[in-house]
Design an enzyme around this catalytic site. Structure first.
Site, PDB file in Angstrom:
ATOM      1  N   ASP A   1       0.851  -1.194   0.000  1.00 26.28           N
ATOM      2  CA  ASP A   1       0.000   0.000   0.000  1.00 26.28           C
ATOM      3  C   ASP A   1       0.887   1.244   0.000  1.00 26.28           C
ATOM      4  O   ASP A   1       1.524   1.554   1.002  1.00 26.28           O
ATOM      5  CB  ASP A   1      -0.887  -0.061   1.255  1.00 26.28           C
ATOM      6  CG  ASP A   1      -1.774   1.166   1.396  1.00 26.28           C
ATOM      7  OD1 ASP A   1      -1.909   1.926   0.413  1.00 26.28           O
ATOM      8  OD2 ASP A   1      -2.328   1.350   2.494  1.00 26.28           O
TER       9      ASP A   1
ATOM     10  N   ASN B   1      -0.003   4.504  -0.475  1.00 25.55           N
ATOM     11  CA  ASN B   1      -0.542   5.781   0.014  1.00 25.55           C
ATOM     12  C   ASN B   1      -1.261   5.626   1.353  1.00 25.55           C
ATOM     13  O   ASN B   1      -2.030   6.493   1.766  1.00 25.55           O
ATOM     14  CB  ASN B   1      -1.470   6.409  -1.031  1.00 25.55           C
ATOM     15  CG  ASN B   1      -2.671   5.519  -1.320  1.00 25.55           C
ATOM     16  OD1 ASN B   1      -2.700   4.353  -0.924  1.00 25.55           O
ATOM     17  ND2 ASN B   1      -3.677   6.060  -1.986  1.00 25.55           N
TER      18      ASN B   1
ATOM     19  N   ASP C   1      -3.787   3.911   2.622  1.00 27.90           N
ATOM     20  CA  ASP C   1      -5.245   3.920   2.821  1.00 27.90           C
ATOM     21  C   ASP C   1      -5.743   2.514   3.178  1.00 27.90           C
ATOM     22  O   ASP C   1      -6.932   2.255   3.217  1.00 27.90           O
ATOM     23  CB  ASP C   1      -5.971   4.461   1.581  1.00 27.90           C
ATOM     24  CG  ASP C   1      -5.764   3.584   0.346  1.00 27.90           C
ATOM     25  OD1 ASP C   1      -4.978   2.607   0.412  1.00 27.90           O
ATOM     26  OD2 ASP C   1      -6.388   3.879  -0.689  1.00 27.90           O
TER      27      ASP C   1
ATOM     28  N   ASP D   1      -1.839  -1.207  -3.871  1.00 28.88           N
ATOM     29  CA  ASP D   1      -2.066  -0.454  -5.113  1.00 28.88           C
ATOM     30  C   ASP D   1      -0.917  -0.658  -6.093  1.00 28.88           C
ATOM     31  O   ASP D   1       0.081  -1.321  -5.784  1.00 28.88           O
ATOM     32  CB  ASP D   1      -2.279   1.036  -4.790  1.00 28.88           C
ATOM     33  CG  ASP D   1      -1.265   1.542  -3.777  1.00 28.88           C
ATOM     34  OD1 ASP D   1      -0.057   1.380  -4.061  1.00 28.88           O
ATOM     35  OD2 ASP D   1      -1.663   2.053  -2.702  1.00 28.88           O
TER      36      ASP D   1
ATOM     37  N   ASP E   1      -5.594 -10.287 -15.427  1.00 28.63           N
ATOM     38  CA  ASP E   1      -6.707 -11.201 -15.162  1.00 28.63           C
ATOM     39  C   ASP E   1      -7.914 -10.675 -15.937  1.00 28.63           C
ATOM     40  O   ASP E   1      -8.358  -9.554 -15.708  1.00 28.63           O
ATOM     41  CB  ASP E   1      -6.987 -11.178 -13.649  1.00 28.63           C
ATOM     42  CG  ASP E   1      -7.615 -12.450 -13.148  1.00 28.63           C
ATOM     43  OD1 ASP E   1      -8.438 -13.018 -13.875  1.00 28.63           O
ATOM     44  OD2 ASP E   1      -7.289 -12.865 -12.016  1.00 28.63           O
TER      45      ASP E   1
ATOM     46  N   ASP F   1     -10.435 -15.794 -16.397  1.00 29.27           N
ATOM     47  CA  ASP F   1     -11.286 -16.221 -15.300  1.00 29.27           C
ATOM     48  C   ASP F   1     -12.422 -17.108 -15.834  1.00 29.27           C
ATOM     49  O   ASP F   1     -13.099 -16.721 -16.803  1.00 29.27           O
ATOM     50  CB  ASP F   1     -11.866 -14.955 -14.643  1.00 29.27           C
ATOM     51  CG  ASP F   1     -12.557 -15.227 -13.329  1.00 29.27           C
ATOM     52  OD1 ASP F   1     -11.883 -15.632 -12.373  1.00 29.27           O
ATOM     53  OD2 ASP F   1     -13.794 -15.023 -13.251  1.00 29.27           O
TER      54      ASP F   1
ATOM     55  N   GLU G   1      -8.432 -20.382 -16.460  1.00 30.69           N
ATOM     56  CA  GLU G   1      -8.902 -21.008 -15.227  1.00 30.69           C
ATOM     57  C   GLU G   1     -10.018 -21.962 -15.615  1.00 30.69           C
ATOM     58  O   GLU G   1     -11.123 -21.540 -15.943  1.00 30.69           O
ATOM     59  CB  GLU G   1      -9.442 -19.973 -14.236  1.00 30.69           C
ATOM     60  CG  GLU G   1      -9.871 -20.634 -12.925  1.00 30.69           C
ATOM     61  CD  GLU G   1     -10.865 -19.842 -12.106  1.00 30.69           C
ATOM     62  OE1 GLU G   1     -10.971 -20.090 -10.906  1.00 30.69           O
ATOM     63  OE2 GLU G   1     -11.580 -18.985 -12.670  1.00 30.69           O
TER      64      GLU G   1
ATOM     65  N   HIS H   1      -5.602 -17.315  -4.869  1.00 32.07           N
ATOM     66  CA  HIS H   1      -6.454 -16.451  -4.040  1.00 32.07           C
ATOM     67  C   HIS H   1      -7.799 -17.082  -3.701  1.00 32.07           C
ATOM     68  O   HIS H   1      -8.630 -16.428  -3.088  1.00 32.07           O
ATOM     69  CB  HIS H   1      -6.670 -15.121  -4.761  1.00 32.07           C
ATOM     70  CG  HIS H   1      -7.459 -15.302  -6.038  1.00 32.07           C
ATOM     71  ND1 HIS H   1      -6.964 -16.010  -7.120  1.00 32.07           N
ATOM     72  CD2 HIS H   1      -8.698 -14.921  -6.383  1.00 32.07           C
ATOM     73  CE1 HIS H   1      -7.881 -16.039  -8.066  1.00 32.07           C
ATOM     74  NE2 HIS H   1      -8.946 -15.383  -7.652  1.00 32.07           N
ATOM     75  N   ASP H   2      -8.042 -18.299  -4.140  1.00 37.49           N
ATOM     76  CA  ASP H   2      -9.329 -18.955  -3.867  1.00 37.49           C
ATOM     77  C   ASP H   2      -9.200 -20.140  -2.923  1.00 37.49           C
ATOM     78  O   ASP H   2     -10.203 -20.788  -2.634  1.00 37.49           O
ATOM     79  CB  ASP H   2      -9.944 -19.460  -5.183  1.00 37.49           C
ATOM     80  CG  ASP H   2     -10.421 -18.333  -6.086  1.00 37.49           C
ATOM     81  OD1 ASP H   2     -10.832 -17.281  -5.569  1.00 37.49           O
ATOM     82  OD2 ASP H   2     -10.379 -18.511  -7.317  1.00 37.49           O
TER      83      ASP H   2
HETATM   84  C1  GLC Z   1     -12.758 -17.241 -10.341  1.00 39.53           C
HETATM   85  C2  GLC Z   1     -11.910 -16.385  -9.448  1.00 39.53           C
HETATM   86  C3  GLC Z   1     -12.655 -16.148  -8.162  1.00 39.53           C
HETATM   87  C4  GLC Z   1     -13.949 -15.449  -8.487  1.00 39.53           C
HETATM   88  C5  GLC Z   1     -14.755 -16.225  -9.529  1.00 39.53           C
HETATM   89  C6  GLC Z   1     -15.849 -15.382 -10.100  1.00 39.53           C
HETATM   90  O1  GLC Z   1     -12.966 -18.502  -9.824  1.00 39.53           O
HETATM   91  O2  GLC Z   1     -10.664 -16.984  -9.250  1.00 39.53           O
HETATM   92  O3  GLC Z   1     -11.901 -15.412  -7.249  1.00 39.53           O
HETATM   93  O4  GLC Z   1     -14.708 -15.314  -7.316  1.00 39.53           O
HETATM   94  O5  GLC Z   1     -13.962 -16.609 -10.616  1.00 39.53           O
HETATM   95  O6  GLC Z   1     -15.336 -14.389 -10.942  1.00 39.53           O
HETATM   96 CA    CA Z   2      -3.408   2.233  -1.287  1.00 40.48          CA
END
Ligand code: GLC
Ligand code: CA
Length: 527
Positions: free
Chosen positions: A23, A25, A27, A31, A100, A202, A261, A321-322
């Protein structure tokens, strides 16, 4: 760069979840400027590309995976200028940028959807998937949303339902409409012109749904979505010609790349999307689902390789991230020994390694204790059975200062309490740290083309404790021996004299001793 080196095949791709990386700045939200500030760190780590989770304007119902404008930057992440600076600074360091693209659905705040909602004869109406109710008023079919409930949302003003595979705030686009197809293909062109090198698509295999919207058959499962066989709402044949078109767009740019994905796809189905006139790569979720056992990893890798055609190239990942981070799945307490073995496996198996930010310091998931603290809406919906994905999205742990050096104010998700001991600065100064181990193995991988694109042959010996394989390219042969167990063991090396690349003062012939969780990478000495 070395001869024949192809960044997305031979290199390493590092996923950044921009909200949580750095981060600039203060907040509380990471970023683009923050990422730019850390490019020297990433270069030092040795990665070749970053995949950025979405940075487009978004109301953040699904933290960026609900896009309100495909051709701009969300102000919370910075400006288009910040983006351009990041791309150019990354380029100076030989770091490629992978965007992405979330093209299965938009945000319900996207101007296209707002128009689509106006009336049935609005030119944008058909850009989304609208259907009349059944005569009794019920939804058009039995399809369920991944994030809970029916996938159909009724709009009384239009007396129609629209389809959303995820939240109702994420309406699915109608890819069968030629204008939609053009508008979404333009998104690729737009970012390629901005100098990006590739895309992560995605849930791309959900773009097309069955033309007749047939009901999915039932199966056993817990959540509504899992109680159906997803025959008609994903993986329709119309995807293949579209992949050809995407490939043609990418082909106009040097070494441009797309990784998909694959949603609800087994390794075979995933592999079918990769190759000539298709995607360059797709994620194999099967591998990340393995329990800690050499044979699980080996068989999963072999299944994956066997499924891919000759023109396709595998990739491997253990975290994103999932899902729960690999270190949280495999390690006990603060012990990083399994994380080191996992790192060596990921970086030496055949296939492009994908790392997830913080993996290099063994970041663990943060605990999610109260429903009121949950940020990920699926955590709220399915609480307490499923607590959502906040755990793996906590701020990057840079140092032992306030908020781990991520931000001076309280970040959007709490920092893991282990940060005073587990952070980049601390690990950089410890020669035995996970971070320095990652750097070492990445360095070995970068110096050895056989580890990048060599063939893969398993060496099966004591397969309940040891994962071992040979990577060979031309005359070069490298053997990787991973002791996944806490026992002292031995391993019989193939014929010849083998020099350790981990400790160059060592070399072995015949039987090699292995300490608990030892990683050995050996190169055959030429006669
Ligand atoms: C993909 C992403 C996930 C998102 C989903 C809907 O699975 O990795 O984070 O919630 O698509 O876009
Ligand atoms: Ca920031």
């Amino acid at each position: 760069m070395k001869k024949d080196y192809l960044w997305w095949r031979d290199g390493i791709i590092y996923q950044i979840y921009p909200r949580s990386f750095a981060d600039s700045n203060d907040d509380g939200i990471g970023d683009l400027q923050g990422i730019t500030n850390k490019l020297d760190y990433l270069q030092g780590l040795g990665i070749d590309a970053i995949w950025l989770s979405p940075i487009y304007p978004s109301p953040d119902v699904d933290f960026g995976y609900d896009v309100a404008d495909y051709q701009d930057i969300d102000p919370k992440f910075g400006t288009m200028k910040d983006f351009e600076v990041m791309v150019s600074e990354a380029g100076k360091r030989d770091i490629h940028i992978v965007m992405d693209l979330v093209l299965n659905h938009t945000s319900n705040q996207h101007p296209w959807f707002i128009q689509s909602m106006q009336s049935k004869d609005n030119p944008y109406h058909d850009w989304y998937i609208w259907r009349d109710p059944k005569p009794n008023g019920n939804p058009p079919n039995n399809w369920q949303a991944v994030f809970g409930g029916s996938a159909w949302e009724y709009v009384p003003e239009l007396d129609q339902y629209y389809y959303h595979m995820f939240y109702k705030e994420q309406p699915d686009m109608n890819w069968r409409n030629p204008q939609v197809r053009e508008a979404l293909l333009d998104v690729f062109r737009f970012w390629l012109k901005k100098g990006v090198d590739g895309f992560r698509l995605d849930v791309f295999n959900a773009y097309f749904k069955d033309a007749d919207f047939k009901d999915n058959p039932a199966k056993l499962g817990i959540r509504g979505f899992d109680r159906q066989k997803h025959i008609y709402d994903v993986s329709q044949p119309e995807m293949f010609p579209l992949l050809g078109e995407i490939h043609d767009i990418l082909d106009k740019h040097k070494e441009a790349y797309a990784v998909g994905e694959t949603f609800l796809a087994d390794p075979k189905q995933t592999a079918d999307y990769c190759g000539a006139n298709k995607l360059h790569a797709a994620f194999n979720f099967d591998f990340a689902a393995n329990r800690w056992h050499p044979l699980r990893f080996l068989n999963s890798a072999l299944k994956w390789y066997a499924s891919l055609s000759d023109e396709a190239w595998p990739n491997n990942f253990l975290s994103n991230h999932d899902m729960k981070r690999a270190a949280s799945r495999y390690c006990f307490g603060e012990d990083d020994r399994r994380a080191k073995v996992a790192a060596a496996m990921l970086l030496t198996l055949k296939g492009t390694p994908f790392m997830y930010y913080g993996e290099e310091i063994g970041m663990r998931d943060i605990p999610i204790r109260n429903k009121a603290d949950v940020k990920d809406p699926i955590g709220k919906t399915f609480w307490p059975v499923y607590k959502g994905r906040d755990g793996c999205r906590a701020p990057m742990q840079w140092n032992s200062e306030i908020n781990a050096g991520f931000s001076k104010i309280n970040p959007w998700l709490p920092v893991n309490k282990d940060f005073p001991m587990r952070n980049v600065v601390q690990q950089a100064s410890d020669p035995d740290s996970l971070l320095n181990f990652y750097k070492q193995i990445i360095h070995i991988r970068k110096s050895e083309p056989a580890l990048q694109r060599g063939d893969f042959t398993p060496l099966v010996e004591d397969p309940h404790h040891i994962l071992a394989y040979c990577r060979a390219l031309g005359e070069e042969e490298i053997v990787v021996v991973l002791n996944l167990s806490s026992r002292d063991l031995q391993f019989d090396l193939p014929e010849g004299q083998w020099k350790s690349l981990i400790d160059e003062t060592l070399s072995f012939t015949g039987c090699m001793p292995l300490t608990p969780f030892q990683v050995e990478i050996l190169k055959r000495k030429k006669e």
